[in-house]
Scaffold this motif. Structure first.
Motif, mmCIF file in Angstrom:
data_model
loop_
_atom_site.group_PDB
_atom_site.id
_atom_site.type_symbol
_atom_site.label_atom_id
_atom_site.label_comp_id
_atom_site.label_asym_id
_atom_site.label_seq_id
_atom_site.Cartn_x
_atom_site.Cartn_y
_atom_site.Cartn_z
ATOM 1 N N GLN A 122 0.826 -1.064 -0.038
ATOM 2 C CA GLN A 122 -0.117 0.027 0.029
ATOM 3 C C GLN A 122 1.103 1.082 -0.035
ATOM 4 O OE1 GLN A 122 -3.452 0.050 -0.224
ATOM 5 N NE2 GLN A 122 -2.858 2.204 -0.716
ATOM 6 N N TRP A 123 2.070 1.326 0.617
ATOM 7 C CA TRP A 123 2.918 2.403 0.835
ATOM 8 C C TRP A 123 3.468 2.482 -0.419
ATOM 9 C CZ3 TRP A 123 7.966 3.226 -0.456
ATOM 10 C CH2 TRP A 123 8.691 4.441 0.168
ATOM 11 N N THR A 124 3.927 1.409 -1.299
ATOM 12 C CA THR A 124 4.418 1.796 -2.841
ATOM 13 C C THR A 124 3.239 2.213 -3.514
ATOM 14 O OG1 THR A 124 5.800 -0.234 -2.204
ATOM 15 C CG2 THR A 124 5.589 0.447 -4.425
ATOM 16 N N GLN A 125 1.999 1.936 -3.315
ATOM 17 C CA GLN A 125 1.000 2.239 -4.168
ATOM 18 C C GLN A 125 0.760 3.830 -4.103
ATOM 19 O OE1 GLN A 125 -1.289 2.122 -6.530
ATOM 20 N NE2 GLN A 125 -2.918 3.176 -5.760
ATOM 21 N N ASP A 126 0.977 4.107 -2.868
ATOM 22 C CA ASP A 126 0.768 5.764 -2.478
ATOM 23 C C ASP A 126 1.744 6.506 -3.062
ATOM 24 O OD1 ASP A 126 -1.513 5.144 -0.842
ATOM 25 O OD2 ASP A 126 -0.554 4.959 0.957
ATOM 26 N N GLN A 127 3.104 5.910 -3.231
ATOM 27 C CA GLN A 127 4.276 6.781 -3.820
ATOM 28 C C GLN A 127 3.937 6.937 -5.347
ATOM 29 O OE1 GLN A 127 6.629 7.982 -1.710
ATOM 30 N NE2 GLN A 127 5.105 6.916 -0.534
ATOM 31 N N LEU A 128 3.296 6.087 -6.027
ATOM 32 C CA LEU A 128 3.061 6.155 -7.455
ATOM 33 C C LEU A 128 1.807 7.185 -7.426
ATOM 34 C CD1 LEU A 128 2.758 5.106 -10.535
ATOM 35 C CD2 LEU A 128 1.092 3.579 -9.778
ATOM 36 N N ALA A 139 9.734 9.387 -11.150
ATOM 37 C CA ALA A 139 9.459 8.815 -9.688
ATOM 38 C C ALA A 139 8.298 8.028 -9.877
ATOM 39 C CB ALA A 139 9.176 9.776 -8.673
ATOM 40 N N ALA A 140 7.153 8.179 -10.787
ATOM 41 C CA ALA A 140 6.058 7.190 -11.165
ATOM 42 C C ALA A 140 6.549 6.016 -11.748
ATOM 43 C CB ALA A 140 5.185 8.010 -11.799
ATOM 44 N N ALA A 141 7.538 5.970 -12.629
ATOM 45 C CA ALA A 141 7.923 4.759 -13.389
ATOM 46 C C ALA A 141 8.583 3.982 -12.173
ATOM 47 C CB ALA A 141 8.593 5.205 -14.484
ATOM 48 N N GLU A 142 9.568 4.574 -11.319
ATOM 49 C CA GLU A 142 10.108 3.937 -10.235
ATOM 50 C C GLU A 142 9.275 3.311 -9.382
ATOM 51 O OE1 GLU A 142 13.370 2.233 -8.147
ATOM 52 O OE2 GLU A 142 13.310 3.086 -10.142
ATOM 53 N N ALA A 143 8.216 3.986 -8.815
ATOM 54 C CA ALA A 143 7.408 3.378 -7.848
ATOM 55 C C ALA A 143 6.604 2.278 -8.528
ATOM 56 C CB ALA A 143 6.369 4.463 -7.402
ATOM 57 N N PRO A 178 4.166 3.263 -21.072
ATOM 58 C CA PRO A 178 2.813 4.155 -21.207
ATOM 59 C C PRO A 178 2.864 5.322 -20.636
ATOM 60 C CG PRO A 178 2.887 1.935 -19.977
ATOM 61 C CD PRO A 178 4.195 2.110 -20.159
ATOM 62 N N PHE A 179 3.828 5.751 -19.846
ATOM 63 C CA PHE A 179 4.154 7.354 -19.215
ATOM 64 C C PHE A 179 4.285 8.204 -20.367
ATOM 65 C CE2 PHE A 179 4.730 5.075 -15.210
ATOM 66 C CZ PHE A 179 3.664 5.560 -14.711
ATOM 67 N N ALA A 180 5.267 7.462 -21.538
ATOM 68 C CA ALA A 180 5.869 8.504 -22.397
ATOM 69 C C ALA A 180 4.347 8.637 -23.493
ATOM 70 C CB ALA A 180 6.774 7.678 -23.143
ATOM 71 N N TRP A 181 3.687 7.880 -23.578
ATOM 72 C CA TRP A 181 2.513 7.784 -24.251
ATOM 73 C C TRP A 181 1.297 8.748 -23.701
ATOM 74 C CZ3 TRP A 181 1.969 5.773 -29.324
ATOM 75 C CH2 TRP A 181 0.799 5.949 -29.862
ATOM 76 N N SER A 182 1.125 8.636 -22.671
ATOM 77 C CA SER A 182 0.044 9.372 -21.917
ATOM 78 C C SER A 182 0.394 10.391 -20.958
ATOM 79 C CB SER A 182 -1.253 8.274 -21.165
ATOM 80 O OG SER A 182 -0.373 7.599 -20.458
ATOM 81 N N GLY A 183 1.511 10.392 -20.483
ATOM 82 C CA GLY A 183 1.820 11.277 -19.473
ATOM 83 C C GLY A 183 1.660 10.972 -18.229
ATOM 84 N N ALA A 184 1.286 12.065 -17.155
ATOM 85 C CA ALA A 184 0.881 11.525 -15.672
ATOM 86 C C ALA A 184 -0.563 11.218 -15.592
ATOM 87 C CB ALA A 184 1.430 13.038 -15.031
ATOM 88 N N ASP A 185 -0.846 10.446 -16.344
ATOM 89 C CA ASP A 185 -2.158 9.825 -16.188
ATOM 90 C C ASP A 185 -2.554 9.079 -14.964
ATOM 91 O OD1 ASP A 185 -4.979 8.546 -16.535
ATOM 92 O OD2 ASP A 185 -4.666 8.196 -18.733
ATOM 93 N N ASP A 186 -3.624 9.234 -14.196
ATOM 94 C CA ASP A 186 -3.807 8.749 -12.971
ATOM 95 C C ASP A 186 -4.249 7.320 -12.963
ATOM 96 O OD1 ASP A 186 -6.565 9.049 -13.479
ATOM 97 O OD2 ASP A 186 -6.863 10.191 -11.702
ATOM 98 N N GLN A 187 -4.393 6.747 -14.344
ATOM 99 C CA GLN A 187 -5.155 5.428 -14.403
ATOM 100 C C GLN A 187 -4.201 4.252 -13.908
ATOM 101 O OE1 GLN A 187 -8.057 4.655 -15.486
ATOM 102 N NE2 GLN A 187 -7.955 2.685 -15.197
ATOM 103 N N PRO A 188 -2.920 4.471 -14.153
ATOM 104 C CA PRO A 188 -2.200 3.329 -13.130
ATOM 105 C C PRO A 188 -2.350 3.304 -11.777
ATOM 106 C CG PRO A 188 -0.708 4.630 -14.977
ATOM 107 C CD PRO A 188 -2.199 5.300 -14.989
ATOM 108 N N ALA A 189 -2.655 4.358 -11.074
ATOM 109 C CA ALA A 189 -2.693 4.150 -9.761
ATOM 110 C C ALA A 189 -4.088 3.542 -9.519
ATOM 111 C CB ALA A 189 -2.567 5.508 -9.343
#
Length: 248
Positions: A122-128, A139-143, A178-189
Motif C-alpha cells: 500500500q505504501w508503494t502504491q501511495d508513492q505512485l 518517480a512514477a515509473a520507479e514506484a 505508457p508514461f511516454a504515451w499518456s503522461g501523468a495519467d492517474d489510471q495506473p494508480a
C-alpha cells in the motif's frame, strides 16, 4: 536508495520540465554533460535511455540528444529492447512475457503476503499516486516498478523472485512506455489500487485478474494492441502459505 543513473535522470527531467532545457533544444555533448554532472558517460547514457523511454529526449546518433518535452509519442515506442539473458524483445513481446508471469506471482502474493507485506504494498502504491499527482514521470515509473517487483517478493517463491530480478530492467523499460504515451495519467494508480485491494483481501483470483487487466491497459497506453481474449475457463488457485520461516 536511487541508482546514479536514476538520480541523474531525475535531475535532467527537472531541468527539462522547468524549461532550463527547452523543448526542441539540444543537450550539451555527452562528454561535456557527464563532466558537468560528475558522473561516468556510461551512467549518463543509462540516464538518457530512461528519459528517452519516457519521451523527454530523443537520442540521435551522430547528432546529439534532442529535448522533446513530455509524452511525445513516436516510432521509438516500438523499438526492441535488448536483454542480456533473453536477447531482443519488442514492447509487445515484453507485455506478453509479463502476462505469463505477473498474474501468477500476484495470485501467490494474495495468498501468502503477511500484514507487513500488505502495508509495504500500500505504501508503494501511495508513492505512485503522489508522483503522478506532481507529474514526476521518473518517480512514477520507479514506484510502478517497485510495486511489481514487490509482488514477486510477496509470492514467497524464490524462483519467481530470481526471475523478477533478472527481468527488472526489461520490466522497468516496459513500465516507462505508457508514461511516454499518456503522461501523468492517474489510471495506473487506479489499476494498482485494484490489485492492492485484492492482495490485501487475500483473493488470489481477483488479484490475478486485476493484474492481467492492468497489463492489458498498460499495453494500450503504450500503443501496443494485443489480441489476448480472456481464457474460456476460470483459473482456480488452491494455494497454501509456505511453512513459517521458509523464506526468511
Amino acid at each position: 536508495m536511487q541508482s546514479i543513473p536514476t538520480s541523474i535522470a531525475q535531475t535532467l527531467q527537472q531541468h527539462i520540465l522547468s524549461g532550463h532545457y527547452a523543448s526542441g533544444s539540444q543537450l550539451p555533448p555527452q562528454r561535456e554533460l557527464a563532466q558537468q554532472l560528475g558522473i561516468s558517460r556510461a551512467s549518463l547514457r543509462e540516464a538518457l535511455s530512461m528519459l528517452e523511454t519516457l519521451g523527454l529526449v530523443e537520442i540521435q546518433p551522430g547528432r546529439g540528444v534532442r529535448v522533446n518535452g513530455p509524452h511525445s509519442g513516436s516510432a521509438r515506442m516500438h523499438r526492441a529492447y535488448a536483454t542480456p539473458a533473453l536477447g531482443q524483445l519488442s514492447p509487445r513481446q515484453l507485455i506478453e512475457l509479463r502476462l505469463v508471469l505477473e498474474p501468477g506471482w500476484t495470485a501467490l502474493a494474495a495468498a501468502r503476503a503477511d500484514d507487513g507485506g500488505r502495508r509495504q504494498l500500500q505504501w508503494t502504491q501511495d508513492q505512485l499516486a503522489h508522483a503522478l499527482a506532481r507529474k514526476d514521470l521518473l518517480a512514477a515509473a520507479e514506484a510502478d516498478l517497485q510495486f511489481h517487483l514487490l509482488l514477486a517478493r510477496l509470492s514467497g517463491n524464490p524462483g519467481l523472485v530470481a526471475m523478477a530480478r533478472q527481468l527488472e530492467h526489461a520490466i522497468g523499460h516496459s513500465l516507462r512506455l505508457p508514461f511516454a504515451w499518456s503522461g501523468a495519467d492517474d489510471q495506473p494508480a487506479l489499476e494498482h489500487g485494484a490489485i492492492a485491494r485484492a492482495v490485501c483481501d487475500g483473493d488470489a483470483q481477483a488479484a490475478a485478474d486485476a493484474m492481467r487487466a492492468h497489463l492489458l491497459s498498460a499495453a494500450r497506453r503504450s500503443g501496443v494492441v494485443l489480441d489476448a481474449p480472456a481464457p474460456a475457463t476460470s483459473v482456480s488457485f488452491r494455494l497454501t502459505p509456505p511453512p513459517e520461516g521458509a523464506f526468511a
